[in-house]
Design an enzyme around this catalytic site. Sequence first.
Site, PDB file in Angstrom:
ATOM      1  N   LYS A  47     -24.683 -11.647 -10.598  1.00 12.67           N
ATOM      2  CA  LYS A  47     -24.467 -10.140 -10.467  1.00 12.67           C
ATOM      3  C   LYS A  47     -24.272 -10.284  -8.837  1.00 12.67           C
ATOM      4  CE  LYS A  47     -26.061  -7.305 -13.520  1.00 12.67           C
ATOM      5  NZ  LYS A  47     -27.005  -5.831 -13.948  1.00 12.67           N
ATOM      6  N   HIS A  69     -33.071   3.207  -7.909  1.00 10.28           N
ATOM      7  CA  HIS A  69     -31.517   3.203  -7.344  1.00 10.28           C
ATOM      8  C   HIS A  69     -31.544   4.664  -6.528  1.00 10.28           C
ATOM      9  CE1 HIS A  69     -29.549  -0.258  -9.121  1.00 10.28           C
ATOM     10  NE2 HIS A  69     -30.383  -0.858  -8.309  1.00 10.28           N
ATOM     11  N   GLU A 112     -23.915  -8.368 -19.415  1.00  9.20           N
ATOM     12  CA  GLU A 112     -24.678  -6.994 -19.602  1.00  9.20           C
ATOM     13  C   GLU A 112     -24.121  -6.098 -20.665  1.00  9.20           C
ATOM     14  OE1 GLU A 112     -26.679  -5.547 -16.095  1.00  9.20           O
ATOM     15  OE2 GLU A 112     -26.824  -3.436 -17.152  1.00  9.20           O
ATOM     16  N   ASN A 149     -32.923  -4.000 -15.881  1.00  6.07           N
ATOM     17  CA  ASN A 149     -32.796  -2.897 -14.854  1.00  6.07           C
ATOM     18  C   ASN A 149     -34.214  -1.902 -14.989  1.00  6.07           C
ATOM     19  OD1 ASN A 149     -30.631  -3.362 -13.533  1.00  6.07           O
ATOM     20  ND2 ASN A 149     -29.267  -3.126 -15.294  1.00  6.07           N
ATOM     21  N   HIS A 162     -34.961   0.621 -12.327  1.00  5.73           N
ATOM     22  CA  HIS A 162     -33.871   0.351 -11.290  1.00  5.73           C
ATOM     23  C   HIS A 162     -33.051   1.772 -11.368  1.00  5.73           C
ATOM     24  CE1 HIS A 162     -34.885  -3.647 -11.179  1.00  5.73           C
ATOM     25  NE2 HIS A 162     -33.934  -3.664 -10.266  1.00  5.73           N
ATOM     26  N   ARG A 221      -9.080 -14.783  -4.134  1.00  5.46           N
ATOM     27  CA  ARG A 221      -9.296 -14.750  -5.702  1.00  5.46           C
ATOM     28  C   ARG A 221     -10.466 -15.533  -6.268  1.00  5.46           C
ATOM     29  NH1 ARG A 221      -3.578 -14.354  -5.707  1.00  5.46           N
ATOM     30  NH2 ARG A 221      -2.965 -12.108  -5.645  1.00  5.46           N
ATOM     31  N   LYS A 243     -35.096 -14.954 -16.409  1.00  7.70           N
ATOM     32  CA  LYS A 243     -33.770 -14.619 -16.137  1.00  7.70           C
ATOM     33  C   LYS A 243     -32.699 -15.331 -16.620  1.00  7.70           C
ATOM     34  CE  LYS A 243     -31.011 -12.156 -13.071  1.00  7.70           C
ATOM     35  NZ  LYS A 243     -30.912 -11.447 -11.922  1.00  7.70           N
ATOM     36  N   HIS A 249     -35.971  -2.326  -1.780  1.00  8.78           N
ATOM     37  CA  HIS A 249     -35.473  -2.461  -3.260  1.00  8.78           C
ATOM     38  C   HIS A 249     -36.749  -2.405  -4.216  1.00  8.78           C
ATOM     39  CE1 HIS A 249     -33.147  -2.868  -7.000  1.00  8.78           C
ATOM     40  NE2 HIS A 249     -33.835  -4.154  -7.036  1.00  8.78           N
ATOM     41  N   GLU A 292     -40.277  -7.126  -8.840  1.00  7.00           N
ATOM     42  CA  GLU A 292     -39.421  -7.730  -9.678  1.00  7.00           C
ATOM     43  C   GLU A 292     -40.318  -8.729 -10.497  1.00  7.00           C
ATOM     44  OE1 GLU A 292     -36.398  -6.929 -10.299  1.00  7.00           O
ATOM     45  OE2 GLU A 292     -35.613  -5.867  -8.575  1.00  7.00           O
ATOM     46  N   ARG A 323     -29.371  -7.723 -21.364  1.00  7.05           N
ATOM     47  CA  ARG A 323     -29.362  -8.000 -19.860  1.00  7.05           C
ATOM     48  C   ARG A 323     -30.018  -6.778 -19.135  1.00  7.05           C
ATOM     49  NH1 ARG A 323     -25.757 -11.650 -15.480  1.00  7.05           N
ATOM     50  NH2 ARG A 323     -27.011 -10.894 -13.849  1.00  7.05           N
TER      51      ARG A 323
END
Lengths: 364, 364
Positions: free
Chosen positions: B142, B251, B236, B244, B247, B120, B226, B264, B184, B240
């Site tokens: 993330k 994706h 987010e 993306n 993206h 955890r 960032k 990517h 990026e 934030r």
Amino acid sequence: MEKITVTLGERSYPITIDAGLFNNPASFWPLQAGDRAMVVTNQTLAPRYLDPLCNLLEKAGVRVDQVILPDGEQYKTLAVMDQVFTALLEKNHGRDSTLIALGGGVIGDLTGFAAASYQRGVRFIQVPTTLLSQVDSSVGGKTAVNHPLGKNMIGAFYQPASVVIDIDCLRSLPPRELASGLAEVIKYGIILDAEFFNWLEENLDALLTLDSRALAYCIRRCCELKAEVVAADEHEHGQRALLNLGHTFGHAIEAHMGYGNWLHGEAVAAGMVMAARTAERLGQFSTEDTDRIIALLSRAGLPVTGPESMATTDYMPHMLRDKKVLAGELRLVLPLALGRAEVRSGVSHDRVLAAIDDCQKSAL
Amino acid sequence: MEKITVTLGERSYPITIDAGLFNNPASFWPLQAGDRAMVVTNQTLAPRYLDPLCNLLEKAGVRVDQVILPDGEQYKTLAVMDQVFTALLEKNHGRDSTLIALGGGVIGDLTGFAAASYQRGVRFIQVPTTLLSQVDSSVGGKTAVNHPLGKNMIGAFYQPASVVIDIDCLRSLPPRELASGLAEVIKYGIILDAEFFNWLEENLDALLTLDSRALAYCIRRCCELKAEVVAADEHEHGQRALLNLGHTFGHAIEAHMGYGNWLHGEAVAAGMVMAARTAERLGQFSTEDTDRIIALLSRAGLPVTGPESMATTDYMPHMLRDKKVLAGELRLVLPLALGRAEVRSGVSHDRVLAAIDDCQKSAL
């Protein structure tokens, strides 16, 4: 209806305890018309509860999907959790969806971890159907799956949005499962509340015959005690570890015997006796109190010794993988008196092994 | 040495940017003598970096173990992450252990999620070795693994204890990987900083030839941007999401082509052109600015159209699984000008598909 709040700032949530909650859509707060939800349950519970719950929610305007997992502790794995993700993605559930954990501790722990992880976190509601999950695992936000090398090793602290405890669910619970839950109930008395331990000695028969008033009081008291501990120490930096009485020994039993062969509460029951014997050997707990614990566990139909097929030396390798281990050193929860316990490091392995031996020899 | 702080209260952490960091154990703060650590890396990087790093840490009194995973986006899965748990449990790593992510975005994302989930939550340090992970994925917490039905669908928000960016790592980076990182980098200019976009137009050649001063400035500026966004909106809920840009389209390309076939950054580059064309069709972005984006991406060696083998209609099913989707509705990041962007719902699917068509037809 009994209502308790787990107080965690903006992540506070209610626990609702009553009979007949499955007949009232308001029980499933904060779901509302227009929401999407995914019910996660198992093959044993699905025939009994799934249609009534889905129908209730659909009538209330919630769009409900479902995923049915195999039943048993041996299915509390990453691979089975992946089936939940597949179901969510196939049905295009977004970040605004809600998972509903309908089942015992296995379903609750796995679904909670799935909710913590799906799209990095979606809402979830605990609907515990066993005594064990009602008094323990559904409250407090510990979620996890097992690894072949250790129980609950992979998971997250992730709080539900609400906990819905319907006492009627216990009427169809197998007696062995009811007893397993009573092990965690008795645990609360030993670590936190001597008066509650006395109450259990007086009312165990009423609990075993599913007397509604006794059950409601018992579940409320356990949830209150747990909610207090969780509110004070959400991430188990201190006091919360007391809730693990018997668990370091118990997890060793479960892992050694293969998950699902000994029920969690059965292993914890034997583990609590081992902890009491360890505390006796340290001169901090009386034989009389250990005998009261053994007597109460026995009346509940629980084991008070470890498995015959498990040698004393089989315990330590598993115990050293306990999550409480720090810098390679074992830390044990040990009782100080009925109603009081401590987390203790530095107990010699020999003393622990001797206490396991005591336990195996001295069953009433 | 450049130092930036990501400001998140008690979870704040430093980003250290310099050459030669692998020669100084102090780079790997907060590790100290007596700590245990597990380095997670891949088969490509292990021969180059693993022994030097482990030797450095061991000399500093840290007990280090290692796990080497296969290299590639297709291995960013729950099943591969389980290998990290197995390694940790086999070596009896406790809650006080530290994971070190030595690699690119795949290693960083997977190791971060493993650190979030092991017992955890244990501490972890990001040591990004690719430009893409240095400017983007290693900062901000993330973490995730992929699911066959969607990228980064399973994960956690979980911040590292520190980020260690050694510019020397870029000297051995394949050119295609460098270009992928530049996608990026260019993204930051488009969404947040027109002046930085201008700087990139002037300094792209210096970056492509790995000029140290240009790289150090570029990486610092991206990390600063960032860090500001993450500090303002860790989970987010708003701003934030601007990170993306490209993206949602990207994706879809990665998922359709099979993870690892399009890098990517390559998919994001094409996706940013699609987003710009969508914004043009909405009358909120000029063709001249789209042309500047296309020109800069092209100079960096990046694709500015989607895969030829991918039909326009192949995009939407993947795009509707995007994590930004709410109540079944697509939400897109669209540029408003160079240096400014917005998250927009309610763009008709027809318009989006037409923009994808524009992009395929209009490459410079």
